[in-house]
Design an enzyme around this catalytic site. Structure first.
Site, short mmCIF file in Angstrom:
data_model
loop_
_atom_site.label_atom_id
_atom_site.label_comp_id
_atom_site.label_asym_id
_atom_site.label_seq_id
_atom_site.Cartn_x
_atom_site.Cartn_y
_atom_site.Cartn_z
N LEU A 222 33.56 -8.55 -6.94
CA LEU A 222 34.25 -9.72 -7.48
C LEU A 222 33.31 -10.60 -8.29
CD1 LEU A 222 36.89 -11.34 -7.62
CD2 LEU A 222 36.14 -12.54 -5.55
N ASP A 223 33.65 -10.81 -9.56
CA ASP A 223 32.91 -11.69 -10.47
C ASP A 223 31.45 -11.30 -10.62
OD1 ASP A 223 35.23 -13.12 -10.88
OD2 ASP A 223 34.75 -14.65 -9.40
N GLU A 224 31.11 -10.02 -10.41
CA GLU A 224 29.72 -9.60 -10.51
C GLU A 224 29.52 -8.49 -11.54
OE1 GLU A 224 27.93 -8.70 -6.76
OE2 GLU A 224 28.67 -10.53 -5.80
#
Length: 278
Positions: A222-224
């Site tokens: 997530l969001d990486e």
């Protein structure tokens, strides 16, 4: 005369630029722009050239392949508008900015449709004569909902990128795998970072002095995913959390449109969960 974007990444070795430029010279191609980068830690070479001349795309690709290492990744692209799908939920700032830039001719893109799990944005999208498709998630688990979206997307030919314009649902690995390194997302990025409900209120309570946004390719973390573009702005004690929210939305829409423009112009190389951008 034809114009091409030539993208090359390979293990670095001496003479790569000379070999490629010699191909250009011998075929009477004019170099309009050229950028190179060597990641010495990973021994990786990257090059993006824009050339024009009288040559067919397939032939140019073959000539470059003949002089490059066997392991090299080579793309020769004729510039043209790419096909994109925008996914959104209820917030209109990021979506609206892309629609306006598209209407103004600033993006090399055909917006095939806007897909949302709510119908709230239909009237906005309708003003731009772009198809709006609402696929509700109510009563469905995440996989069932995504299957409906994937079935919908399968009806469009040659989707180059999917843009998450504040699409507020986490995508499953199945969806991400179907469009690997082709899903562009935007999210707020505070220093320090705040997650969960109302991050702007959290940032206000913490007294932050910088807020910003990050656009990245989506992966299973997530969001990486690989970062494409980022921006920050300064705030101070006079900002209420709603002021921060308004400023944050301004940053988000600018950063997302910037990232999309880079992708549409074939300026991004992805490797090792990072990007090289020319």
């Amino acid at each position: 005369m034809s114009q091409y974007r030539v993208l090359i990444d390979a293990n670095d070795e001496k003479g790569l630029v000379h070999k490629v430029s010699t191909v250009f010279y011998k075929n009477d191609l004019n170099i309009l722009s050229n950028s190179e980068f060597v990641d010495k830690e990973n021994n990786k070479f990257f090059m993006r050239s824009v050339v024009d001349g009288d040559i067919e795309l397939i032939k140019l690709h073959q000539l470059i392949s003949d002089v490059m290492p066997v392991s090299a990744n080579i793309e020769v692209i004729a510039p043209q508008k790419k096909n994109i799908i925008i996914m959104a939920t209820k917030e209109m700032h990021a979506l609206g900015d892309i629609l306006i830039r598209h209407e103004a001719g600033e993006l090399e893109a055909n917006i095939l449709a806007v897909v949302s799990n709510y119908s709230d944005l239909e009237s906005l999208v309708g003003k731009f004569n772009i198809p709006f498709i609402a696929i509700s998630h109510v009563g469905l688990d995440r996989e069932e909902h995504e299957d409906k979206i994937l079935e919908c997307l399968a009806g469009f030919e040659d989707i180059d990128y999917i843009v998450l314009a504040k699409y507020m649902r986490i995508l499953t690995p199945k969806f991400i795998e179907a469009y690997e390194n082709r899903i562009i997302n935007i999210h707020h990025s505070f220093l320090p970072a705040f997650i969960g409900a109302n991050p702007y209120k959290q940032a206000y309570d913490r007294g932050v002095k910088i807020i910003g946004a990050t656009s990245h390719f989506v992966n299973n973390n997530l969001d990486e995913g690989p970062i494409i573009a980022q921006e920050v702005i300064h705030v101070n004690h006079a900002y209420g959390w709603r002021d921060m929210q308004r400023s944050g939305k301004d940053v988000e829409k600018v950063v997302l449109s910037r990232a999309l423009k880079l992708a549409l112009e074939d300026r991004i190389f992805v490797y090792a969960n990072k990007t090289v951008i020319f």
